[in-house]
Scaffold this active site. Structure first.
Site, PDB file in Angstrom:
ATOM      1  N   ASP A   1       0.830  -1.214   0.000  1.00 27.25           N
ATOM      2  CA  ASP A   1       0.000   0.000   0.000  1.00 27.25           C
ATOM      3  C   ASP A   1       0.857   1.254   0.000  1.00 27.25           C
ATOM      4  O   ASP A   1       0.520   2.246  -0.649  1.00 27.25           O
ATOM      5  CB  ASP A   1      -0.925   0.025   1.226  1.00 27.25           C
ATOM      6  CG  ASP A   1      -1.983  -1.061   1.131  1.00 27.25           C
ATOM      7  OD1 ASP A   1      -2.172  -1.614   0.029  1.00 27.25           O
ATOM      8  OD2 ASP A   1      -2.612  -1.360   2.169  1.00 27.25           O
TER       9      ASP A   1
ATOM     10  N   GLU B   1      -8.903 -28.617 -19.111  1.00 24.78           N
ATOM     11  CA  GLU B   1      -9.052 -27.489 -18.179  1.00 24.78           C
ATOM     12  C   GLU B   1     -10.390 -27.583 -17.472  1.00 24.78           C
ATOM     13  O   GLU B   1     -11.327 -28.155 -18.015  1.00 24.78           O
ATOM     14  CB  GLU B   1      -9.079 -26.158 -18.962  1.00 24.78           C
ATOM     15  CG  GLU B   1      -7.741 -25.663 -19.386  1.00 24.78           C
ATOM     16  CD  GLU B   1      -7.856 -24.507 -20.373  1.00 24.78           C
ATOM     17  OE1 GLU B   1      -8.971 -24.201 -20.834  1.00 24.78           O
ATOM     18  OE2 GLU B   1      -6.820 -23.924 -20.676  1.00 24.78           O
TER      19      GLU B   1
ATOM     20  N   LYS C   1     -13.977 -26.137 -16.532  1.00 24.78           N
ATOM     21  CA  LYS C   1     -14.866 -25.189 -17.207  1.00 24.78           C
ATOM     22  C   LYS C   1     -15.317 -24.195 -16.142  1.00 24.78           C
ATOM     23  O   LYS C   1     -16.123 -24.524 -15.265  1.00 24.78           O
ATOM     24  CB  LYS C   1     -16.059 -25.894 -17.838  1.00 24.78           C
ATOM     25  CG  LYS C   1     -16.938 -24.926 -18.613  1.00 24.78           C
ATOM     26  CD  LYS C   1     -17.957 -25.661 -19.445  1.00 24.78           C
ATOM     27  CE  LYS C   1     -18.718 -24.744 -20.366  1.00 24.78           C
ATOM     28  NZ  LYS C   1     -19.346 -23.599 -19.706  1.00 24.78           N
TER      29      LYS C   1
ATOM     30  N   ASP D   1     -17.040 -21.117 -14.265  1.00 27.60           N
ATOM     31  CA  ASP D   1     -18.400 -20.604 -14.336  1.00 27.60           C
ATOM     32  C   ASP D   1     -18.379 -19.099 -14.089  1.00 27.60           C
ATOM     33  O   ASP D   1     -18.554 -18.637 -12.970  1.00 27.60           O
ATOM     34  CB  ASP D   1     -19.244 -21.312 -13.274  1.00 27.60           C
ATOM     35  CG  ASP D   1     -20.711 -21.223 -13.596  1.00 27.60           C
ATOM     36  OD1 ASP D   1     -21.055 -20.757 -14.692  1.00 27.60           O
ATOM     37  OD2 ASP D   1     -21.514 -21.607 -12.732  1.00 27.60           O
TER      38      ASP D   1
ATOM     39  N   TYR E   1      -7.935 -18.761 -21.140  1.00 25.62           N
ATOM     40  CA  TYR E   1      -8.072 -20.124 -21.656  1.00 25.62           C
ATOM     41  C   TYR E   1      -7.751 -20.248 -23.143  1.00 25.62           C
ATOM     42  O   TYR E   1      -7.874 -21.312 -23.715  1.00 25.62           O
ATOM     43  CB  TYR E   1      -9.432 -20.741 -21.337  1.00 25.62           C
ATOM     44  CG  TYR E   1     -10.652 -19.989 -21.841  1.00 25.62           C
ATOM     45  CD1 TYR E   1     -10.864 -19.770 -23.189  1.00 25.62           C
ATOM     46  CD2 TYR E   1     -11.605 -19.533 -20.935  1.00 25.62           C
ATOM     47  CE1 TYR E   1     -11.986 -19.104 -23.642  1.00 25.62           C
ATOM     48  CE2 TYR E   1     -12.734 -18.857 -21.369  1.00 25.62           C
ATOM     49  CZ  TYR E   1     -12.912 -18.643 -22.725  1.00 25.62           C
ATOM     50  OH  TYR E   1     -14.017 -17.991 -23.167  1.00 25.62           O
TER      51      TYR E   1
ATOM     52  N   LYS F   1      -9.777 -30.148 -25.051  1.00 28.16           N
ATOM     53  CA  LYS F   1      -9.398 -29.502 -26.318  1.00 28.16           C
ATOM     54  C   LYS F   1      -8.327 -30.332 -27.009  1.00 28.16           C
ATOM     55  O   LYS F   1      -7.352 -30.739 -26.353  1.00 28.16           O
ATOM     56  CB  LYS F   1      -8.833 -28.097 -26.057  1.00 28.16           C
ATOM     57  CG  LYS F   1      -9.799 -27.177 -25.360  1.00 28.16           C
ATOM     58  CD  LYS F   1      -9.173 -25.845 -24.979  1.00 28.16           C
ATOM     59  CE  LYS F   1     -10.194 -25.044 -24.170  1.00 28.16           C
ATOM     60  NZ  LYS F   1      -9.694 -23.783 -23.657  1.00 28.16           N
TER      61      LYS F   1
ATOM     62  N   LYS G   1     -20.017 -31.531 -18.960  1.00 27.63           N
ATOM     63  CA  LYS G   1     -20.658 -30.903 -17.801  1.00 27.63           C
ATOM     64  C   LYS G   1     -20.805 -31.901 -16.652  1.00 27.63           C
ATOM     65  O   LYS G   1     -21.018 -33.095 -16.881  1.00 27.63           O
ATOM     66  CB  LYS G   1     -22.038 -30.383 -18.192  1.00 27.63           C
ATOM     67  CG  LYS G   1     -22.028 -29.372 -19.327  1.00 27.63           C
ATOM     68  CD  LYS G   1     -21.389 -28.063 -18.941  1.00 27.63           C
ATOM     69  CE  LYS G   1     -22.329 -27.021 -18.434  1.00 27.63           C
ATOM     70  NZ  LYS G   1     -23.321 -26.530 -19.346  1.00 27.63           N
TER      71      LYS G   1
ATOM     72  N   CYS H   1     -54.043 -15.090   4.143  1.00 28.78           N
ATOM     73  CA  CYS H   1     -52.714 -14.517   3.907  1.00 28.78           C
ATOM     74  C   CYS H   1     -51.888 -14.566   5.202  1.00 28.78           C
ATOM     75  O   CYS H   1     -52.352 -14.089   6.237  1.00 28.78           O
ATOM     76  CB  CYS H   1     -52.842 -13.076   3.437  1.00 28.78           C
ATOM     77  SG  CYS H   1     -51.262 -12.217   3.370  1.00 28.78           S
TER      78      CYS H   1
ATOM     79  N   CYS I   1     -51.357 -10.776   6.515  1.00 25.96           N
ATOM     80  CA  CYS I   1     -52.397  -9.884   7.034  1.00 25.96           C
ATOM     81  C   CYS I   1     -53.684 -10.619   7.414  1.00 25.96           C
ATOM     82  O   CYS I   1     -54.607 -10.003   7.937  1.00 25.96           O
ATOM     83  CB  CYS I   1     -52.705  -8.790   6.009  1.00 25.96           C
ATOM     84  SG  CYS I   1     -53.554  -9.418   4.554  1.00 25.96           S
TER      85      CYS I   1
ATOM     86  N   CYS J   1     -53.266 -12.888  -2.149  1.00 25.17           N
ATOM     87  CA  CYS J   1     -53.920 -12.210  -1.038  1.00 25.17           C
ATOM     88  C   CYS J   1     -54.866 -11.173  -1.639  1.00 25.17           C
ATOM     89  O   CYS J   1     -54.501 -10.434  -2.545  1.00 25.17           O
ATOM     90  CB  CYS J   1     -52.868 -11.514  -0.169  1.00 25.17           C
ATOM     91  SG  CYS J   1     -53.589 -10.422   1.057  1.00 25.17           S
TER      92      CYS J   1
ATOM     93  N   CYS K   1     -52.325  -5.137   1.893  1.00 23.97           N
ATOM     94  CA  CYS K   1     -51.579  -6.123   2.682  1.00 23.97           C
ATOM     95  C   CYS K   1     -50.166  -5.603   2.937  1.00 23.97           C
ATOM     96  O   CYS K   1     -49.484  -5.186   2.000  1.00 23.97           O
ATOM     97  CB  CYS K   1     -51.516  -7.447   1.927  1.00 23.97           C
ATOM     98  SG  CYS K   1     -50.369  -8.625   2.675  1.00 23.97           S
TER      99      CYS K   1
END
Ligand code: IVH
Length: 699
Positions: A40, A117, A119, A121, A230, A295, A319, A413, A416, A431, A436
């Site tokens: 820093d 590799e 995959k 997300d 990748y 690949k 997957k 409900c 209420c 409701c 409400c």
């Protein structure tokens, strides 16, 4: 311009090199050699120096990573090489089929090795370097055209702003990879969001995607984004790489982070083993993965195999099945949403599903609970599928002990106590109480949320408190709040209170008519319908006076939507609330319509879609301009679209438009029509449209 003394230049250069080196040790190698405080201190020294000598300003300086650029919109750019997707496989058999197809096309594929590799997300991004400097970052977009997110990617700590290494790549290099947020960083970040009363993200992927597309780069800079390379768009001539592996190792040398656990496999059997071992190891990885990517390693073979319309023939994603876990269904809570719909939610004994703790899951409606045969107290199977939203799969009936209890859907409900009713043809119970408290609270949350007025810093948690304390009962109450009112809340300092009041003022003054229409929460009126209405009516009063048959004459508005709009404005309470908003100054007006320029123009009532890259305007300027002339903007190409305006490099949308035989204009034709209609430029014209139009006439 003052000349920067040579010793200052040298000092800045040394500091930058030092900071980049330590940043690289920390963020890429995960092996720092100095403390955070020392880092820093170096950083601040450089910041001070650059402040003192603004001529030192340089896009590749590490000080750029704190962000600064704030854009009014994201611009689109075509990718020089299309960004393809991947075909999916789900089993060893699918992998064998993939290889067989490749061998049929190129027999030498029988001897292929594979680069493996995880995959990741996250969100695909392309980083473009020229003469080793980062010059642009694009999202994948539709594969052909991406959005320019350079300002945000510059803040990503492990993205090299300048490539390391030898003389290679005097020219251009396009590096592709995934932007992700590590699970640990995500939890910390989300906790902070919560503490500040800001919106929580459902999962790291959503948070990453939302952050990359921010207009204000200081926001992205505060999000813990990371980039993992990748691949590259195309191997530059001079590089001499023959394999995917060589290319990846070269990227690593240039300063990129690669996905952990990437490796070379000599056979498909090894690739299958890799898939199996990664499916066990996934929870230990620092970020979410949803499979592995296989690949073909040989770049020559990759080139020969080429691409289908969607994906390479030399790579495939395998997957993982959804991750499942067993846990106890402790209860079923019924929540009341802003439209009054009662939604049953499973309350679960907290359980870790693939690294994420799940304690609640929506059960959607009464039918769903019945169809799944759930009883309170059941052991249940829960899973997180690709999109990471947890769901209850089924009860483990074989584990029952007889003490499980039948779930009875309430006939009143829970918020209420009013009676609930079901509309014919609907599964949802609602409701019947328009006042409400749950409906009111959720409506106000929606009003302030991103899908409504997007009031910065006033998230769900603050609104819950404001409503619970009785300080806010309706939308307009928000704008009557004072700093003093807010000061009574816990964790609310004078600065935060002032910021919130300022955010309310800003929202009130900058709200557009479509945004306000969405915010009001009129049934069936979403973003698209709101735009259609705003293209026809100048303000809410005009809309409130419209007869149903007038509404159904508009594009995409059917009798049900028209009736909902009518019902909303026929309610005395709603009318009073709209009047109160007007009184408070929350009253966007579409001046072009008031001036009657649009109703008769060539675009009046037409549905228009823009595709490809425009040169005269940005996409949103062109849309604003068309809307100003009475058009409604379509989101996708269909027979309902009247005009397609195609810019450069228009891709699949244009192809589809041709197929459907729609009217297609190029940019110039669109511009010519605009020139031909005389639209009086009013002082209050929406700024974007006005700027865009002025440019048209000055060309
Ligand atoms: S290669 C032409 N490798 O998956 C090949 N993609 O489903 C392009 N992804 O859009 C992709 N991890 O965003 C590749 N190790 C990896 C990946 C990966 C994640 C994403 C990528 C792509 C999507 C396709």
């Amino acid at each position: 311009m003052t000349l920067v003394p040579e010793d200052v230049r040298t000092k800045a250069k040394t500091l930058r090199a030092e900071i980049e080196y330590h940043g690289y040790r920390y963020y890429v190698l995960d092996d720092p050699v100095i403390s955070d405080a020392e880092y820093d201190a170096l950083f601040r020294k450089l910041q001070d120096l650059e402040e003192e000598w603004p001529e030192l300003k340089d896009e590749t300086s590490p000080t750029m990573r704190v962000g600064g650029a704030v854009l009014s919109e994201l611009r689109s750019y075509p990718h020089s090489e299309r960004m393809y997707s991947l075909d999916n496989a789900f089993s060893a058999g699918d992998l064998q089929d993939f290889l067989s197809r490749a061998i049929r096309q190129e027999p030498s594929a029988a001897y292929a090795s594979f680069w493996l590799e995880p995959k990741m997300d996250g969100l695909a991004v392309e980083l473009i370097y020229e003469r080793k400097k980062l010059v642009m970052a694009l999202t994948r977009g539709d594969g052909e055209i991406g959005e320019d997110v350079t300002h945000n990617l510059r803040t990503v700590r492990n993205v090299p702003l300048e490539l390391k290494g030898d003389e290679l790549f005097a020219g251009r290099l396009e590096v592709r990879g995934e932007v992700v947020i590590k699970r640990k960083d995500f939890e910390k970040f989300n906790a902070l969001q919560g503490a500040r009363g800001n919106k929580l993200f459902a999962n790291p992927r959503n948070a990453a995607a939302g952050s990359v597309r921010q207009l204000d780069s200081t926001i992205a800079a505060r999000r813990p984004l990371r980039f993992y390379a990748y691949g590259i768009a195309r191997a530059p001539q001079e590089c001499g790489w023959k394999t995917q592996q060589a290319c990846m190792l070269a990227l690593e040398k240039m300063g990129f982070s690669l996905a952990p656990d990437a490796k070379l496999a000599a056979s498909m059997d090894e690739a299958v083993q890799y898939y199996e071992s990664m499916s066990i190891k996934r929870a230990e990885l620092p970020f979410d993965i949803d499979g592995v990517v296989v690949k073909i390693d040989d770049l020559g073979l990759q080139e020969k195999l080429g691409y289908t319309a969607r994906a390479p023939r030399w790579a495939i994603a395998v997957k993982f099945p959804a991750i499942q876990a067993r846990t106890r269904l402790l209860g079923i809570e019924v929540q009341v949403g802003r439209t009054g719909v009662l939604t049953p939610v499973a309350i679960l004994e907290p359980v870790s599903v693939g690294g994420v703790t799940v304690s609640r899951a929506t059960l959607h409606n009464e039918e769903e609970v019945r169809a799944k045969g759930l009883k309170v107290g059941d052991l249940v199977l829960v899973q997180r599928a690709g999109d990471v939203i947890p769901e209850v799969v089924r009860p483990l009936v074989e584990e029952r002990n007889g003490r499980e209890e039948e779930f009875v859907f309430p006939d009143h409900c829970p918020a209420c106590g009013s009676r609930v009713y079901r509309e014919p043809g609907e599964v949802a119970w609602r409701c019947e109480n328009k006042l409400c408290p749950a409906v009111v609270r959720e409506s106000i949350i929606h009003f302030a949320s991103k899908s409504g007025l997007d009031i910065q810093g006033i998230g769900k948690r603050w609104i819950e408190q404001l409503v619970d304390k009785g300080m806010v009962r309706r939308f307009s109450d928000l704008f009557r709040l004072t700093e003093l009112d807010l000061r009574g809340f816990e964790r609310m300092g004078p600065k935060l209170a002032a910021n919130m009041i300022e955010a309310l003022r800003a929202a009130r003054e900058t709200a557009t008519l479509p945004k306000l229409l969405c915010a009001l929460g009129i049934r069936h009126v979403g973003e698209q319908t709101a735009r259609t209405l705003a293209a026809r009516y100048a303000d809410i009063d005009e809309l409130a006076a419209a007869a149903p048959e007038e509404l159904t004459a508009l594009p995409d508005i059917g009798p049900e939507v028209a009736a909902a709009i009518r019902a909303f404005f026929d309610s005395d309470a709603n009318r009073a609330e709209v009047a109160a908003l007007k009184e408070l100054g929350l009253w966007p007006v579409q001046p072009h319509i008031k001036n009657n320029a649009a109703v008769s123009g060539p675009f009046a009532g037409k549905r228009i879609i823009f595709t490809g890259t425009l040169t005269k305007w940005s996409r949103s300027e062109a849309e604003a301009l068309a809307e100003r002339l009475g058009a409604a903007i379509a989101k996708s190409v269909s027979r309902k679209v009247d005009i397609v305006v195609a810019g450069e490099n228009a891709g699949s949308k244009l192809a589809k438009a041709k197929e459907l035989g729609l009217t297609i204009f190029d940019e110039n034709a669109f511009a010519d029509i605009l020139k031909a209609v005389s639209v009086q430029d009013t002082a209050e014209g929406t700024e974007k449209a006005r700027d865009a139009q002025l440019r048209l006439f000055s060309d």
